[in-house]
Design a protein around this motif. Sequence first.
Motif, PDB file in Angstrom:
ATOM      1  N   GLY A   1       0.836  -1.187   0.000  1.00  0.00           N
ATOM      2  CA  GLY A   1       0.000   0.000   0.000  1.00  0.00           C
ATOM      3  C   GLY A   1       0.874   1.241   0.000  1.00  0.00           C
ATOM      4  O   GLY A   1       2.103   1.146  -0.024  1.00  0.00           O
ATOM      5  N   PRO A   2       0.268   2.429   0.049  1.00  0.00           N
ATOM      6  CA  PRO A   2       1.050   3.671   0.035  1.00  0.00           C
ATOM      7  C   PRO A   2       1.979   3.832   1.234  1.00  0.00           C
ATOM      8  O   PRO A   2       3.014   4.463   1.137  1.00  0.00           O
ATOM      9  N   GLN A   3       1.601   3.230   2.385  1.00  0.00           N
ATOM     10  CA  GLN A   3       2.388   3.412   3.600  1.00  0.00           C
ATOM     11  C   GLN A   3       2.912   2.129   4.215  1.00  0.00           C
ATOM     12  O   GLN A   3       3.745   2.187   5.108  1.00  0.00           O
ATOM     13  N   ALA A   4       2.414   0.983   3.800  1.00  0.00           N
ATOM     14  CA  ALA A   4       2.818  -0.288   4.420  1.00  0.00           C
ATOM     15  C   ALA A   4       2.415  -1.453   3.529  1.00  0.00           C
ATOM     16  O   ALA A   4       1.665  -1.292   2.568  1.00  0.00           O
ATOM     17  N   VAL A   5       2.904  -2.637   3.901  1.00  0.00           N
ATOM     18  CA  VAL A   5       2.492  -3.875   3.247  1.00  0.00           C
ATOM     19  C   VAL A   5       1.252  -4.385   3.982  1.00  0.00           C
ATOM     20  O   VAL A   5       1.185  -4.336   5.206  1.00  0.00           O
ATOM     21  N   PHE A   6       0.271  -4.876   3.222  1.00  0.00           N
ATOM     22  CA  PHE A   6      -0.970  -5.394   3.779  1.00  0.00           C
ATOM     23  C   PHE A   6      -1.147  -6.843   3.357  1.00  0.00           C
ATOM     24  O   PHE A   6      -0.738  -7.232   2.257  1.00  0.00           O
ATOM     25  N   LEU A   7      -1.765  -7.637   4.227  1.00  0.00           N
ATOM     26  CA  LEU A   7      -2.121  -9.009   3.864  1.00  0.00           C
ATOM     27  C   LEU A   7      -3.611  -9.042   3.566  1.00  0.00           C
ATOM     28  O   LEU A   7      -4.390  -8.271   4.119  1.00  0.00           O
ATOM     29  N   GLN A   8      -4.001  -9.950   2.664  1.00  0.00           N
ATOM     30  CA  GLN A   8      -5.411 -10.088   2.322  1.00  0.00           C
ATOM     31  C   GLN A   8      -5.957 -11.357   2.956  1.00  0.00           C
ATOM     32  O   GLN A   8      -5.417 -12.443   2.752  1.00  0.00           O
ATOM     33  N   ASP A   9      -7.035 -11.209   3.734  1.00  0.00           N
ATOM     34  CA  ASP A   9      -7.663 -12.345   4.396  1.00  0.00           C
ATOM     35  C   ASP A   9      -8.303 -13.232   3.333  1.00  0.00           C
ATOM     36  O   ASP A   9      -9.103 -12.767   2.516  1.00  0.00           O
ATOM     37  N   ALA A  10      -7.966 -14.511   3.351  1.00  0.00           N
ATOM     38  CA  ALA A  10      -8.454 -15.457   2.342  1.00  0.00           C
ATOM     39  C   ALA A  10      -9.957 -15.671   2.446  1.00  0.00           C
ATOM     40  O   ALA A  10     -10.602 -16.015   1.463  1.00  0.00           O
ATOM     41  N   ARG A  11     -10.532 -15.453   3.627  1.00  0.00           N
ATOM     42  CA  ARG A  11     -11.946 -15.747   3.823  1.00  0.00           C
ATOM     43  C   ARG A  11     -12.868 -14.609   3.429  1.00  0.00           C
ATOM     44  O   ARG A  11     -13.946 -14.834   2.909  1.00  0.00           O
ATOM     45  N   ASN A  12     -12.465 -13.363   3.698  1.00  0.00           N
ATOM     46  CA  ASN A  12     -13.381 -12.250   3.428  1.00  0.00           C
ATOM     47  C   ASN A  12     -12.846 -11.250   2.405  1.00  0.00           C
ATOM     48  O   ASN A  12     -13.538 -10.315   2.045  1.00  0.00           O
ATOM     49  N   GLY A  13     -11.589 -11.419   1.960  1.00  0.00           N
ATOM     50  CA  GLY A  13     -11.017 -10.542   0.944  1.00  0.00           C
ATOM     51  C   GLY A  13     -10.605  -9.170   1.432  1.00  0.00           C
ATOM     52  O   GLY A  13     -10.129  -8.342   0.658  1.00  0.00           O
ATOM     53  N   LEU A  14     -10.759  -8.915   2.741  1.00  0.00           N
ATOM     54  CA  LEU A  14     -10.373  -7.622   3.300  1.00  0.00           C
ATOM     55  C   LEU A  14      -8.884  -7.599   3.628  1.00  0.00           C
ATOM     56  O   LEU A  14      -8.221  -8.634   3.623  1.00  0.00           O
ATOM     57  N   TRP A  15      -8.368  -6.409   3.914  1.00  0.00           N
ATOM     58  CA  TRP A  15      -6.931  -6.198   4.095  1.00  0.00           C
ATOM     59  C   TRP A  15      -6.577  -5.843   5.526  1.00  0.00           C
ATOM     60  O   TRP A  15      -7.327  -5.149   6.204  1.00  0.00           O
ATOM     61  N   LEU A  16      -5.398  -6.316   5.977  1.00  0.00           N
ATOM     62  CA  LEU A  16      -4.854  -6.002   7.297  1.00  0.00           C
ATOM     63  C   LEU A  16      -3.406  -5.536   7.135  1.00  0.00           C
ATOM     64  O   LEU A  16      -2.630  -6.169   6.414  1.00  0.00           O
ATOM     65  N   PRO A  17      -3.022  -4.438   7.794  1.00  0.00           N
ATOM     66  CA  PRO A  17      -1.640  -3.981   7.690  1.00  0.00           C
ATOM     67  C   PRO A  17      -0.689  -4.884   8.478  1.00  0.00           C
ATOM     68  O   PRO A  17      -1.028  -5.338   9.567  1.00  0.00           O
ATOM     69  N   LEU A  18       0.487  -5.135   7.918  1.00  0.00           N
ATOM     70  CA  LEU A  18       1.494  -5.933   8.631  1.00  0.00           C
ATOM     71  C   LEU A  18       2.222  -5.106   9.688  1.00  0.00           C
ATOM     72  O   LEU A  18       2.842  -5.661  10.589  1.00  0.00           O
ATOM     73  N   SER A  19       2.137  -3.780   9.562  1.00  0.00           N
ATOM     74  CA  SER A  19       2.747  -2.895  10.546  1.00  0.00           C
ATOM     75  C   SER A  19       1.852  -1.672  10.717  1.00  0.00           C
ATOM     76  O   SER A  19       0.999  -1.393   9.870  1.00  0.00           O
TER      77      SER A  19
END
Length: 118
Positions: free
Chosen positions: A69-87
Amino acid sequence: MLQEELQQLDAKTDQDDDDDVPEFGERVFKCKVAKGVGYRNTPTFGDKNKDVKGPVGDEVVIASGLAQGPQAVFLQDARNGLWLPLSNPEGKTIFSVVGMASETDMKEFKLCSGVELN
């Protein structure tokens, strides 16, 4: 530590893939923040999803991919397709890598529900 693990994953996929498209698979990530972290609709801090409860404490999520992303790396949840920041925005690590989902005994972990709040 997380940055080193991501670099190792990237190096391994580069070696194994003839098409120059890294194979991420499904990987398990464990939340390291007691108060938790919220889902995002896109890999952007400001695009927070207020309808789905994110992981807290030692809960894990199964990720199907990563995105810068613009400020950090994000992971995508396999179940709902939403994103979570790694930091967080200051660079503090929020998740640790557990391993490949296919090789992880999920009975040892609490899976984040990742479902809509009532």
